[in-house]
Design a protein around this motif. Structure first.
Motif, PDB file in Angstrom:
ATOM      1  N   GLU A 118      10.900  -9.663  17.648  1.00 18.01           N
ATOM      2  CA  GLU A 118      10.985 -10.158  19.020  1.00 18.01           C
ATOM      3  C   GLU A 118      12.291 -10.879  19.340  1.00 18.01           C
ATOM      4  O   GLU A 118      12.776 -10.798  20.464  1.00 18.01           O
ATOM      5  N   GLN A 119      12.809 -11.619  18.370  1.00 19.85           N
ATOM      6  CA  GLN A 119      13.984 -12.444  18.660  1.00 19.85           C
ATOM      7  C   GLN A 119      14.683 -12.775  17.353  1.00 19.85           C
ATOM      8  O   GLN A 119      14.029 -12.967  16.323  1.00 19.85           O
ATOM      9  N   TYR A 120      16.020 -12.845  17.380  1.00 14.72           N
ATOM     10  CA  TYR A 120      16.789 -13.302  16.228  1.00 14.72           C
ATOM     11  C   TYR A 120      17.895 -14.216  16.729  1.00 14.72           C
ATOM     12  O   TYR A 120      18.607 -13.875  17.678  1.00 14.72           O
ATOM     13  N   ASP A 121      18.017 -15.377  16.096  1.00 12.97           N
ATOM     14  CA  ASP A 121      19.047 -16.348  16.451  1.00 12.97           C
ATOM     15  C   ASP A 121      20.000 -16.495  15.266  1.00 12.97           C
ATOM     16  O   ASP A 121      19.613 -17.063  14.238  1.00 12.97           O
ATOM     17  N   PRO A 122      21.240 -15.970  15.377  1.00  9.53           N
ATOM     18  CA  PRO A 122      22.186 -16.063  14.263  1.00  9.53           C
ATOM     19  C   PRO A 122      22.511 -17.499  13.851  1.00  9.53           C
ATOM     20  O   PRO A 122      22.806 -17.757  12.691  1.00  9.53           O
ATOM     21  N   SER A 123      22.437 -18.458  14.792  1.00  8.48           N
ATOM     22  CA  SER A 123      22.778 -19.844  14.447  1.00  8.48           C
ATOM     23  C   SER A 123      21.725 -20.481  13.538  1.00  8.48           C
ATOM     24  O   SER A 123      22.051 -21.313  12.692  1.00  8.48           O
ATOM     25  N   THR A 124      20.467 -20.088  13.688  1.00  9.32           N
ATOM     26  CA  THR A 124      19.401 -20.635  12.832  1.00  9.32           C
ATOM     27  C   THR A 124      18.930 -19.635  11.794  1.00  9.32           C
ATOM     28  O   THR A 124      18.215 -19.996  10.867  1.00  9.32           O
ATOM     29  N   GLN A 125      19.304 -18.356  11.983  1.00  9.89           N
ATOM     30  CA  GLN A 125      18.893 -17.241  11.132  1.00  9.89           C
ATOM     31  C   GLN A 125      17.380 -17.040  11.149  1.00  9.89           C
ATOM     32  O   GLN A 125      16.777 -16.591  10.183  1.00  9.89           O
ATOM     33  N   ILE A 126      16.750 -17.385  12.276  1.00 12.21           N
ATOM     34  CA  ILE A 126      15.303 -17.223  12.413  1.00 12.21           C
ATOM     35  C   ILE A 126      14.999 -15.931  13.166  1.00 12.21           C
ATOM     36  O   ILE A 126      15.469 -15.717  14.278  1.00 12.21           O
ATOM     37  N   LEU A 127      14.201 -15.091  12.506  1.00 11.71           N
ATOM     38  CA  LEU A 127      13.730 -13.836  13.063  1.00 11.71           C
ATOM     39  C   LEU A 127      12.258 -14.025  13.436  1.00 11.71           C
ATOM     40  O   LEU A 127      11.442 -14.366  12.574  1.00 11.71           O
ATOM     41  N   LYS A 128      11.938 -13.832  14.722  1.00 11.01           N
ATOM     42  CA  LYS A 128      10.553 -13.962  15.182  1.00 11.01           C
ATOM     43  C   LYS A 128       9.924 -12.581  15.215  1.00 11.01           C
ATOM     44  O   LYS A 128      10.494 -11.645  15.777  1.00 11.01           O
ATOM     45  N   LEU A 129       8.736 -12.479  14.605  1.00 13.54           N
ATOM     46  CA  LEU A 129       8.027 -11.209  14.510  1.00 13.54           C
ATOM     47  C   LEU A 129       6.609 -11.348  15.039  1.00 13.54           C
ATOM     48  O   LEU A 129       5.998 -12.413  14.930  1.00 13.54           O
TER      49      LEU A 129
END
Length: 177
Positions: free
Chosen positions: A116-127
């Motif tokens: 659903e979402q990926y933030d390169p600054s936090t490296q969090i991938l939402k699934l």
């Protein structure tokens, strides 16, 4: 239902699982977003997250993904998810030595998985994952199991049903390089 050979403890746990599944109409909603789970990179394209009651592997086709990749790159290269161990929310009153988790009919899959979402600054991938489980499995780990022997009576259970699984997950991707 508990089998005739089950111990009272196993019969009680099986009844609790059955009641939980009946109450939720054979649907498990597993929200793992309250605490971000770290997924360590292995072999370039595999990320594994482990914590108590959770063991999940994410597989990608491209070994060139980096922390600066964007969501489209992760989506284009997504290969599979393996849900090896998940909690069963709302299952209370089970003795602490028991490990209980839902089982998927296949070891890994890609259908029903949405990145659903990926933030390169936090490296969090939402699934988000929509899947089917065929059973709730439970066991008491044995310290020195005998190879190819049956588990001792009262240390194993399985409640089989068609169970809808809805999982939400925040995976912090920890790149090895």
């Amino acid at each position: 239902m508990a089998a005739e050979q089950d111990t009272p403890e196993v019969a009680s746990i099986v009844a609790r699982i059955g009641s939980l599944l009946d109450t939720h109409k054979n649907k498990l909603e597993i929200d793992l977003t309250q605490e971000t789970i770290e997924f360590s990179q292995h072999s370039g394209n595999l990320f594994t997250g482990n914590k108590p009651q959770v063991a999940i592997t994410l597989g990608f086709n491209d070994e060139g993904l980096t922390k600066d990749s964007d969501l489209a790159q992760f989506v284009a290269n997504f290969n599979f998810i393996a849900l090896d161990r998940l909690p069963v929310p709302g299952l209370d009153g089970v003795p602490s030595q028991w490990e209980i988790y839902p089982q998927t009919p296949i070891s890994s899959f890609s259908e029903g998985v949405t990145l659903e979402q990926y933030d390169p600054s936090t490296q969090i991938l939402k699934l988000a994952v929509q899947t089917q489980f065929f059973a709730i499995y439970g066991s008491v780990p044995q310290k020195h199991p005998i190879a190819d022997a049956r588990a001792p009576k009262g240390t194993y259970l399985q409640v089989r049903r068609d169970i809808q699984g809805v999982i939400k997950l925040n995976a912090k991707l920890v790149f090895s390089s």
